[in-house]
Design a protein around this motif. Structure first.
Motif, PDB file in Angstrom:
ATOM      1  N   ARG A 169      -3.454  -4.214 -11.782  1.00 18.29           N
ATOM      2  CA  ARG A 169      -4.545  -4.775 -12.592  1.00 18.29           C
ATOM      3  C   ARG A 169      -5.737  -5.110 -11.698  1.00 18.29           C
ATOM      4  O   ARG A 169      -6.899  -4.889 -12.085  1.00 18.29           O
ATOM      5  CB  ARG A 169      -4.061  -6.021 -13.334  1.00 18.29           C
ATOM      6  N   SER A 170      -5.455  -5.641 -10.499  1.00 19.49           N
ATOM      7  CA  SER A 170      -6.540  -5.979  -9.574  1.00 19.49           C
ATOM      8  C   SER A 170      -7.298  -4.730  -9.145  1.00 19.49           C
ATOM      9  O   SER A 170      -8.527  -4.770  -8.974  1.00 19.49           O
ATOM     10  CB  SER A 170      -5.982  -6.716  -8.346  1.00 19.49           C
ATOM     11  N   ALA A 171      -6.587  -3.622  -8.967  1.00 19.67           N
ATOM     12  CA  ALA A 171      -7.260  -2.360  -8.624  1.00 19.67           C
ATOM     13  C   ALA A 171      -8.211  -1.953  -9.757  1.00 19.67           C
ATOM     14  O   ALA A 171      -9.348  -1.547  -9.499  1.00 19.67           O
ATOM     15  CB  ALA A 171      -6.236  -1.259  -8.362  1.00 19.67           C
ATOM     16  N   ARG A 172      -7.755  -2.099 -10.999  1.00 16.35           N
ATOM     17  CA  ARG A 172      -8.652  -1.795 -12.127  1.00 16.35           C
ATOM     18  C   ARG A 172      -9.848  -2.744 -12.114  1.00 16.35           C
ATOM     19  O   ARG A 172     -10.982  -2.349 -12.370  1.00 16.35           O
ATOM     20  CB  ARG A 172      -7.906  -1.902 -13.466  1.00 16.35           C
ATOM     21  N   TYR A 173      -9.576  -4.019 -11.786  1.00 22.19           N
ATOM     22  CA  TYR A 173     -10.662  -5.006 -11.724  1.00 22.19           C
ATOM     23  C   TYR A 173     -11.694  -4.603 -10.667  1.00 22.19           C
ATOM     24  O   TYR A 173     -12.900  -4.755 -10.876  1.00 22.19           O
ATOM     25  CB  TYR A 173     -10.094  -6.394 -11.426  1.00 22.19           C
ATOM     26  N   PHE A 174     -11.203  -4.098  -9.537  1.00 21.64           N
ATOM     27  CA  PHE A 174     -12.107  -3.659  -8.462  1.00 21.64           C
ATOM     28  C   PHE A 174     -12.714  -2.279  -8.743  1.00 21.64           C
ATOM     29  O   PHE A 174     -13.578  -1.831  -7.997  1.00 21.64           O
ATOM     30  CB  PHE A 174     -11.348  -3.605  -7.125  1.00 21.64           C
ATOM     31  N   GLY A 175     -12.207  -1.608  -9.771  1.00 19.63           N
ATOM     32  CA  GLY A 175     -12.712  -0.269 -10.065  1.00 19.63           C
ATOM     33  C   GLY A 175     -12.240   0.773  -9.076  1.00 19.63           C
ATOM     34  O   GLY A 175     -12.939   1.757  -8.798  1.00 19.63           O
ATOM     35  N   LEU A 176     -11.045   0.571  -8.517  1.00 20.18           N
ATOM     36  CA  LEU A 176     -10.500   1.506  -7.528  1.00 20.18           C
ATOM     37  C   LEU A 176      -9.210   2.124  -8.042  1.00 20.18           C
ATOM     38  O   LEU A 176      -8.430   1.466  -8.731  1.00 20.18           O
ATOM     39  CB  LEU A 176     -10.214   0.766  -6.208  1.00 20.18           C
ATOM     40  N   PRO A 177      -8.957   3.381  -7.693  1.00 17.42           N
ATOM     41  CA  PRO A 177      -7.691   4.008  -8.094  1.00 17.42           C
ATOM     42  C   PRO A 177      -6.535   3.380  -7.320  1.00 17.42           C
ATOM     43  O   PRO A 177      -6.731   2.851  -6.226  1.00 17.42           O
ATOM     44  CB  PRO A 177      -7.890   5.474  -7.683  1.00 17.42           C
ATOM     45  N   TYR A 178      -5.350   3.399  -7.910  1.00 18.49           N
ATOM     46  CA  TYR A 178      -4.173   2.872  -7.219  1.00 18.49           C
ATOM     47  C   TYR A 178      -2.923   3.540  -7.741  1.00 18.49           C
ATOM     48  O   TYR A 178      -2.703   3.612  -8.949  1.00 18.49           O
ATOM     49  CB  TYR A 178      -4.052   1.351  -7.424  1.00 18.49           C
ATOM     50  N   ARG A 179      -2.117   4.026  -6.819  1.00 20.76           N
ATOM     51  CA  ARG A 179      -0.794   4.520  -7.183  1.00 20.76           C
ATOM     52  C   ARG A 179       0.174   3.856  -6.228  1.00 20.76           C
ATOM     53  O   ARG A 179       0.047   4.008  -5.001  1.00 20.76           O
ATOM     54  CB  ARG A 179      -0.743   6.038  -7.048  1.00 20.76           C
ATOM     55  N   HIS A 180       1.129   3.100  -6.749  1.00 20.55           N
ATOM     56  CA  HIS A 180       1.993   2.343  -5.845  1.00 20.55           C
ATOM     57  C   HIS A 180       2.822   3.297  -4.981  1.00 20.55           C
ATOM     58  O   HIS A 180       3.459   4.205  -5.499  1.00 20.55           O
ATOM     59  CB  HIS A 180       2.901   1.401  -6.626  1.00 20.55           C
ATOM     60  N   PRO A 181       2.790   3.086  -3.667  1.00 18.52           N
ATOM     61  CA  PRO A 181       3.452   4.029  -2.753  1.00 18.52           C
ATOM     62  C   PRO A 181       4.969   4.060  -2.934  1.00 18.52           C
ATOM     63  O   PRO A 181       5.595   3.037  -3.193  1.00 18.52           O
ATOM     64  CB  PRO A 181       3.108   3.480  -1.361  1.00 18.52           C
ATOM     65  N   THR A 182       5.534   5.243  -2.789  1.00 23.91           N
ATOM     66  CA  THR A 182       6.985   5.410  -2.827  1.00 23.91           C
ATOM     67  C   THR A 182       7.632   4.561  -1.741  1.00 23.91           C
ATOM     68  O   THR A 182       8.625   3.879  -1.991  1.00 23.91           O
ATOM     69  CB  THR A 182       7.337   6.894  -2.602  1.00 23.91           C
ATOM     70  N   ARG A 183       7.035   4.595  -0.541  1.00 24.07           N
ATOM     71  CA  ARG A 183       7.549   3.775   0.548  1.00 24.07           C
ATOM     72  C   ARG A 183       6.622   2.579   0.739  1.00 24.07           C
ATOM     73  O   ARG A 183       5.456   2.751   1.130  1.00 24.07           O
ATOM     74  CB  ARG A 183       7.628   4.602   1.840  1.00 24.07           C
ATOM     75  N   PHE A 184       7.135   1.394   0.467  1.00 23.48           N
ATOM     76  CA  PHE A 184       6.285   0.198   0.539  1.00 23.48           C
ATOM     77  C   PHE A 184       7.138  -1.041   0.726  1.00 23.48           C
ATOM     78  O   PHE A 184       8.117  -1.196  -0.014  1.00 23.48           O
ATOM     79  CB  PHE A 184       5.468   0.041  -0.751  1.00 23.48           C
ATOM     80  N   PRO A 185       6.783  -1.941   1.647  1.00 24.48           N
ATOM     81  CA  PRO A 185       5.748  -1.741   2.665  1.00 24.48           C
ATOM     82  C   PRO A 185       6.264  -0.806   3.750  1.00 24.48           C
ATOM     83  O   PRO A 185       7.442  -0.482   3.782  1.00 24.48           O
ATOM     84  CB  PRO A 185       5.535  -3.155   3.214  1.00 24.48           C
ATOM     85  N   LEU A 186       5.373  -0.415   4.662  1.00 26.79           N
ATOM     86  CA  LEU A 186       5.788   0.477   5.750  1.00 26.79           C
ATOM     87  C   LEU A 186       5.106   0.062   7.050  1.00 26.79           C
ATOM     88  O   LEU A 186       4.122  -0.683   7.027  1.00 26.79           O
ATOM     89  CB  LEU A 186       5.502   1.941   5.377  1.00 26.79           C
ATOM     90  N   PRO A 187       5.646   0.535   8.201  1.00 27.01           N
ATOM     91  CA  PRO A 187       5.048   0.166   9.493  1.00 27.01           C
ATOM     92  C   PRO A 187       3.677   0.817   9.670  1.00 27.01           C
ATOM     93  O   PRO A 187       3.489   1.972   9.275  1.00 27.01           O
ATOM     94  CB  PRO A 187       6.045   0.721  10.520  1.00 27.01           C
ATOM     95  N   THR A 188       2.749   0.062  10.220  1.00 31.25           N
ATOM     96  CA  THR A 188       1.365   0.539  10.295  1.00 31.25           C
ATOM     97  C   THR A 188       0.837   0.614  11.728  1.00 31.25           C
ATOM     98  O   THR A 188      -0.374   0.641  11.947  1.00 31.25           O
ATOM     99  CB  THR A 188       0.454  -0.382   9.459  1.00 31.25           C
ATOM    100  N   HIS A 189       1.767   0.647  12.682  1.00 33.55           N
ATOM    101  CA  HIS A 189       1.363   0.690  14.095  1.00 33.55           C
ATOM    102  C   HIS A 189       0.436   1.872  14.382  1.00 33.55           C
ATOM    103  O   HIS A 189      -0.607   1.726  15.018  1.00 33.55           O
ATOM    104  CB  HIS A 189       2.591   0.793  14.996  1.00 33.55           C
ATOM    105  N   SER A 190       0.822   3.075  13.913  1.00 31.04           N
ATOM    106  CA  SER A 190       0.039   4.274  14.247  1.00 31.04           C
ATOM    107  C   SER A 190      -1.354   4.200  13.635  1.00 31.04           C
ATOM    108  O   SER A 190      -2.345   4.561  14.288  1.00 31.04           O
ATOM    109  CB  SER A 190       0.762   5.529  13.748  1.00 31.04           C
ATOM    110  N   ALA A 191      -1.429   3.736  12.407  1.00 29.72           N
ATOM    111  CA  ALA A 191      -2.735   3.634  11.743  1.00 29.72           C
ATOM    112  C   ALA A 191      -3.634   2.636  12.474  1.00 29.72           C
ATOM    113  O   ALA A 191      -4.809   2.923  12.746  1.00 29.72           O
ATOM    114  CB  ALA A 191      -2.549   3.222  10.284  1.00 29.72           C
ATOM    115  N   ALA A 192      -3.070   1.467  12.802  1.00 28.86           N
ATOM    116  CA  ALA A 192      -3.885   0.421  13.442  1.00 28.86           C
ATOM    117  C   ALA A 192      -4.279   0.817  14.864  1.00 28.86           C
ATOM    118  O   ALA A 192      -5.425   0.613  15.286  1.00 28.86           O
ATOM    119  CB  ALA A 192      -3.126  -0.901  13.431  1.00 28.86           C
TER     120      ALA A 192
END
Lengths: 199, 199
Positions: free
Chosen positions: B69-92
């Protein structure tokens, strides 16, 4: 006529204090009414494993700051209570008894009780304080005092709390509109958009 | 010239995804710039005792609903990830390396990486996925791949995360403006009022 907006709160919830002072006005702005449901947040915390904010490292200190800023944002006075959080059985039982026996005084009493805690720093866990607040609103102090000792009044709060939890209520304030759940005073913009049919 | 607004987020934070797409525009509206600080939320959770949302009874289910609902409020698309949460070391780590070596691509990469996870359902815990996202933004894939194995790049993320925690950051997104902390995408109205000098 749409169903009333359901407003759940615990009397010891600062964010509940904030939204309690706005929810009726928000609802009225969209031609809606509200039903108020005080409940015992501690019983919900047993299910979610949540702990009172002051006990959480780092987040607890932030929250105290955020509560005070949020009060300024809402345009409401706030003085953090000396005793916090505290048991709210007497306040919530009094609300339901007033709702059943002196309905017009139930919400003014609830708002006065929240202000007693969050503005006047009074210990609303004490039945005497709750009775004083109710009496100041014109309620029958003696009848309410007797009611607070009545097992049926205690059962009423227990069943209201169980009903809240059964509906998925896990925090305070918690607003349900036509089945759509909104946790927190910070969901007012989304509540407004929902009521305006914007989702 | 006021200091940049500090924007902290973990790449696996849905609310971080939302605010990342707005914070620069909000800042610019008040003549301000931002500094972005991805960090590892799990290290902060060790201090506060928080657990990932999906693991929390009742509240977890609400949160999945609230995120969408918050994504709709922000006007942004959202599809809940199959894997969630996940490690973000590589991205960061990739973000900081880009910031140091190819600065103009750092934020477009971060936004693309967040969309890869929260719109395209790609597993950004895999270094190959992160490298693909970076390459699609025009970054030097081979140089970044080498950087991800560099102990100095690993140390950088660790020290950035420690610095975030030392500043009191315990959640994502977390915005600090002139020392004033704001946790959550839902604090945008208060951030706006703060920037307008309204507090």
């Amino acid at each position: 006529m749409p169903a009333p907006i359901e407003f759940y709160f615990d009397f010891t919830s600062p964010y509940g204090y904030l939204l309690a002072h706005r929810i009726d006005e928000i609802a009225a702005g969209h031609g809606r009414t509200t039903d108020w449901h005080p409940f015992l947040l501690g019983m919900a915390f047993k299910i979610t494993g949540a702990v009172p904010l002051p006990e959480i490292p780092v987040k607890g200190a932030y929250s105290l700051h955020d509560i005070q800023r949020s009060a300024r944002y809402f345009g409401l006075p706030y003085r953090h209570p000396t005793r916090f959080p505290l048991p709210t059985h007497s306040a919530a039982r009094s609300f339901y008894w007033l709702q059943d026996h002196d309905a017009a005084r139930a919400r003014p009493f609830a708002l006065a009780c929240l202000r007693a805690l969050f503005v006047e720093d009074r210990d609303i866990s004490a039945p005497a304080t709750v009775l004083d607040v109710a009496a100041a609103q014109g309620a029958d102090r003696a009848a309410l005092e007797q009611a607070l000792a009545d097992p049926a009044v205690k059962d009423r709060l227990r069943s209201e709390t169980e009903a809240a939890i059964a509906r998925g209520v896990f925090g305070s304030p918690f607003t349900i509109i036509d089945g759509e759940p909104f946790w927190g005073a910070d969901r007012v913009p989304q509540i407004e958009r929902w009521l305006a049919g914007g989702f």
